[in-house]
Scaffold this motif. Sequence first.
Motif, PDB file in Angstrom:
ATOM      1  N   SER A 193       0.844  -1.201   0.000  1.00 45.20           N
ATOM      2  CA  SER A 193       0.000   0.000   0.000  1.00 45.20           C
ATOM      3  C   SER A 193       0.876   1.246   0.000  1.00 45.20           C
ATOM      4  O   SER A 193       2.094   1.164   0.246  1.00 45.20           O
ATOM      5  CB  SER A 193      -0.897   0.003   1.235  1.00 45.20           C
ATOM      6  OG  SER A 193      -0.120   0.235   2.410  1.00 45.20           O
ATOM      7  N   GLY A 194       0.255   2.404  -0.222  1.00 45.75           N
ATOM      8  CA  GLY A 194       1.029   3.652  -0.260  1.00 45.75           C
ATOM      9  C   GLY A 194       1.766   3.908   1.040  1.00 45.75           C
ATOM     10  O   GLY A 194       2.944   4.273   1.044  1.00 45.75           O
ATOM     11  N   GLY A 195       1.081   3.723   2.165  1.00 45.33           N
ATOM     12  CA  GLY A 195       1.720   3.939   3.457  1.00 45.33           C
ATOM     13  C   GLY A 195       2.841   2.957   3.715  1.00 45.33           C
ATOM     14  O   GLY A 195       3.894   3.317   4.255  1.00 45.33           O
ATOM     15  N   GLN A 196       2.628   1.711   3.318  1.00 43.80           N
ATOM     16  CA  GLN A 196       3.677   0.705   3.472  1.00 43.80           C
ATOM     17  C   GLN A 196       4.871   1.026   2.571  1.00 43.80           C
ATOM     18  O   GLN A 196       6.024   0.864   2.982  1.00 43.80           O
ATOM     19  CB  GLN A 196       3.127  -0.677   3.146  1.00 43.80           C
ATOM     20  CG  GLN A 196       2.180  -1.240   4.187  1.00 43.80           C
ATOM     21  CD  GLN A 196       1.567  -2.554   3.746  1.00 43.80           C
ATOM     22  OE1 GLN A 196       1.279  -2.759   2.558  1.00 43.80           O
ATOM     23  NE2 GLN A 196       1.371  -3.458   4.696  1.00 43.80           N
ATOM     24  N   GLN A 197       4.590   1.481   1.351  1.00 42.62           N
ATOM     25  CA  GLN A 197       5.677   1.848   0.443  1.00 42.62           C
ATOM     26  C   GLN A 197       6.522   2.977   1.018  1.00 42.62           C
ATOM     27  O   GLN A 197       7.754   2.963   0.904  1.00 42.62           O
ATOM     28  CB  GLN A 197       5.115   2.249  -0.924  1.00 42.62           C
ATOM     29  CG  GLN A 197       4.603   1.093  -1.752  1.00 42.62           C
ATOM     30  CD  GLN A 197       4.205   1.518  -3.152  1.00 42.62           C
ATOM     31  OE1 GLN A 197       4.421   2.663  -3.561  1.00 42.62           O
ATOM     32  NE2 GLN A 197       3.617   0.600  -3.903  1.00 42.62           N
ATOM     33  N   GLN A 198       5.875   3.949   1.661  1.00 42.56           N
ATOM     34  CA  GLN A 198       6.639   5.057   2.222  1.00 42.56           C
ATOM     35  C   GLN A 198       7.496   4.567   3.393  1.00 42.56           C
ATOM     36  O   GLN A 198       8.647   4.990   3.546  1.00 42.56           O
ATOM     37  CB  GLN A 198       5.714   6.195   2.650  1.00 42.56           C
ATOM     38  CG  GLN A 198       6.435   7.496   2.981  1.00 42.56           C
ATOM     39  CD  GLN A 198       7.138   8.129   1.792  1.00 42.56           C
ATOM     40  OE1 GLN A 198       7.970   7.493   1.147  1.00 42.56           O
ATOM     41  NE2 GLN A 198       6.816   9.388   1.507  1.00 42.56           N
ATOM     42  N   ARG A 199       6.960   3.684   4.225  1.00 46.38           N
ATOM     43  CA  ARG A 199       7.768   3.122   5.311  1.00 46.38           C
ATOM     44  C   ARG A 199       8.893   2.256   4.756  1.00 46.38           C
ATOM     45  O   ARG A 199       9.990   2.205   5.323  1.00 46.38           O
ATOM     46  CB  ARG A 199       6.891   2.330   6.283  1.00 46.38           C
ATOM     47  CG  ARG A 199       6.149   3.234   7.272  1.00 46.38           C
ATOM     48  CD  ARG A 199       5.365   2.434   8.286  1.00 46.38           C
ATOM     49  NE  ARG A 199       4.168   1.867   7.698  1.00 46.38           N
ATOM     50  CZ  ARG A 199       3.596   0.734   8.100  1.00 46.38           C
ATOM     51  NH1 ARG A 199       4.145   0.022   9.077  1.00 46.38           N
ATOM     52  NH2 ARG A 199       2.494   0.297   7.532  1.00 46.38           N
ATOM     53  N   LEU A 200       8.641   1.581   3.632  1.00 41.81           N
ATOM     54  CA  LEU A 200       9.701   0.828   2.965  1.00 41.81           C
ATOM     55  C   LEU A 200      10.821   1.772   2.530  1.00 41.81           C
ATOM     56  O   LEU A 200      12.007   1.466   2.698  1.00 41.81           O
ATOM     57  CB  LEU A 200       9.138   0.081   1.755  1.00 41.81           C
ATOM     58  CG  LEU A 200      10.189  -0.698   0.951  1.00 41.81           C
ATOM     59  CD1 LEU A 200      10.523  -2.017   1.640  1.00 41.81           C
ATOM     60  CD2 LEU A 200       9.710  -0.956  -0.473  1.00 41.81           C
ATOM     61  N   CYS A 201      10.440   2.934   1.979  1.00 40.69           N
ATOM     62  CA  CYS A 201      11.446   3.908   1.543  1.00 40.69           C
ATOM     63  C   CYS A 201      12.243   4.443   2.729  1.00 40.69           C
ATOM     64  O   CYS A 201      13.443   4.705   2.615  1.00 40.69           O
ATOM     65  CB  CYS A 201      10.784   5.040   0.767  1.00 40.69           C
ATOM     66  SG  CYS A 201      10.081   4.524  -0.816  1.00 40.69           S
ATOM     67  N   ILE A 202      11.587   4.602   3.879  1.00 41.93           N
ATOM     68  CA  ILE A 202      12.296   5.004   5.090  1.00 41.93           C
ATOM     69  C   ILE A 202      13.242   3.904   5.521  1.00 41.93           C
ATOM     70  O   ILE A 202      14.409   4.160   5.866  1.00 41.93           O
ATOM     71  CB  ILE A 202      11.290   5.358   6.203  1.00 41.93           C
ATOM     72  CG1 ILE A 202      10.519   6.632   5.842  1.00 41.93           C
ATOM     73  CG2 ILE A 202      12.019   5.548   7.543  1.00 41.93           C
ATOM     74  CD1 ILE A 202       9.366   6.960   6.772  1.00 41.93           C
ATOM     75  N   ALA A 203      12.783   2.641   5.476  1.00 42.77           N
ATOM     76  CA  ALA A 203      13.652   1.515   5.827  1.00 42.77           C
ATOM     77  C   ALA A 203      14.848   1.438   4.878  1.00 42.77           C
ATOM     78  O   ALA A 203      15.975   1.161   5.306  1.00 42.77           O
ATOM     79  CB  ALA A 203      12.854   0.205   5.780  1.00 42.77           C
ATOM     80  N   ARG A 204      14.603   1.695   3.605  1.00 43.76           N
ATOM     81  CA  ARG A 204      15.690   1.669   2.612  1.00 43.76           C
ATOM     82  C   ARG A 204      16.720   2.748   2.923  1.00 43.76           C
ATOM     83  O   ARG A 204      17.933   2.543   2.786  1.00 43.76           O
ATOM     84  CB  ARG A 204      15.099   1.883   1.215  1.00 43.76           C
ATOM     85  CG  ARG A 204      16.069   1.657   0.079  1.00 43.76           C
ATOM     86  CD  ARG A 204      15.354   1.782  -1.251  1.00 43.76           C
ATOM     87  NE  ARG A 204      14.882   3.144  -1.487  1.00 43.76           N
ATOM     88  CZ  ARG A 204      13.950   3.459  -2.383  1.00 43.76           C
ATOM     89  NH1 ARG A 204      13.367   2.518  -3.109  1.00 43.76           N
ATOM     90  NH2 ARG A 204      13.590   4.713  -2.553  1.00 43.76           N
ATOM     91  N   THR A 205      16.244   3.904   3.360  1.00 35.73           N
ATOM     92  CA  THR A 205      17.155   4.976   3.777  1.00 35.73           C
ATOM     93  C   THR A 205      17.950   4.561   5.010  1.00 35.73           C
ATOM     94  O   THR A 205      19.167   4.763   5.080  1.00 35.73           O
ATOM     95  CB  THR A 205      16.350   6.258   4.068  1.00 35.73           C
ATOM     96  OG1 THR A 205      15.701   6.678   2.871  1.00 35.73           O
ATOM     97  CG2 THR A 205      17.254   7.374   4.569  1.00 35.73           C
ATOM     98  N   LEU A 206      17.283   3.948   5.991  1.00 33.67           N
ATOM     99  CA  LEU A 206      17.943   3.539   7.228  1.00 33.67           C
ATOM    100  C   LEU A 206      18.996   2.470   6.969  1.00 33.67           C
ATOM    101  O   LEU A 206      20.001   2.396   7.689  1.00 33.67           O
ATOM    102  CB  LEU A 206      16.908   3.013   8.228  1.00 33.67           C
ATOM    103  CG  LEU A 206      15.874   4.017   8.730  1.00 33.67           C
ATOM    104  CD1 LEU A 206      14.835   3.316   9.598  1.00 33.67           C
ATOM    105  CD2 LEU A 206      16.540   5.138   9.507  1.00 33.67           C
ATOM    106  N   ALA A 207      18.783   1.633   5.954  1.00 36.53           N
ATOM    107  CA  ALA A 207      19.720   0.548   5.665  1.00 36.53           C
ATOM    108  C   ALA A 207      21.101   1.061   5.269  1.00 36.53           C
ATOM    109  O   ALA A 207      22.102   0.343   5.406  1.00 36.53           O
ATOM    110  CB  ALA A 207      19.160  -0.345   4.556  1.00 36.53           C
TER     111      ALA A 207
END
Length: 255
Positions: A153-167
Amino acid sequence: MFDFENNNITVHECNLHYGDFHALKNIEMDIDDRKVTAFIGPSGCGKSTFIRIFNRMNDLVDNCRITGEIKIGGHDIYEKGTDVTMLRKNVGMVFQKPNPFPMSIYDNIAFAPRTYGIKKKRDLDVIVEESLKQAGLWNEVSDRLKKSAMGLSGGQQQRLCIARTLAAEPRIILMDEPTSALDPISTGTIEDLISKLKANYTIVIVTHNMQQATRISDKTAFFLMGEVVEYEKTVKLFSNPKDKRTENYITGRFG
């Protein structure tokens, strides 16, 4: 260059021109380590342009000229010889619209660590799990890591992008209107996440949502026509603004 003890950002006499257009004017600002700093102001006032100075994304824009002094942890990030790739590793960015890569959830998160030389699957597995946990997404996707990120979902995708940044293990996270494309529930989830992340990261967020700024930020800067009109602790700026223009904006009289 990036071996420093804090992630304070200091800006002195910053000016930015696009050709003949003077987009940012004589900005002075100190951004505190491990705090959330919000930038508010009407569209086109320079907020997004300014946030992109901190990871030198404006370098990619033709006819862009920046003067002044921008330091992170006491180091001038525009001095000759700066490793811009390492700067962008340390200063991550989350954009307005979720932009997952067209690959699996796992590969999205592992992308940055692989880029920076981590190849062992065991090490990548740990980074992927920890990053998704930090972003509050692990429990929702742990059983489908090999599925496409585009199915979230859109919200999950944005949290994924945050996780990708944190990685990438940044020190500073820049967020350019990260919830503007999301529903209220997803927005609340991201705001809760930001409040937790500031324990370990310096966070700078551009937002048009003034209620959001009051909920999550420690300090707020009000931008108008390329200038910082007022920069103060959030509670003080919204309850007792010093400048009439700030008061007019936050009370809805313009903008």
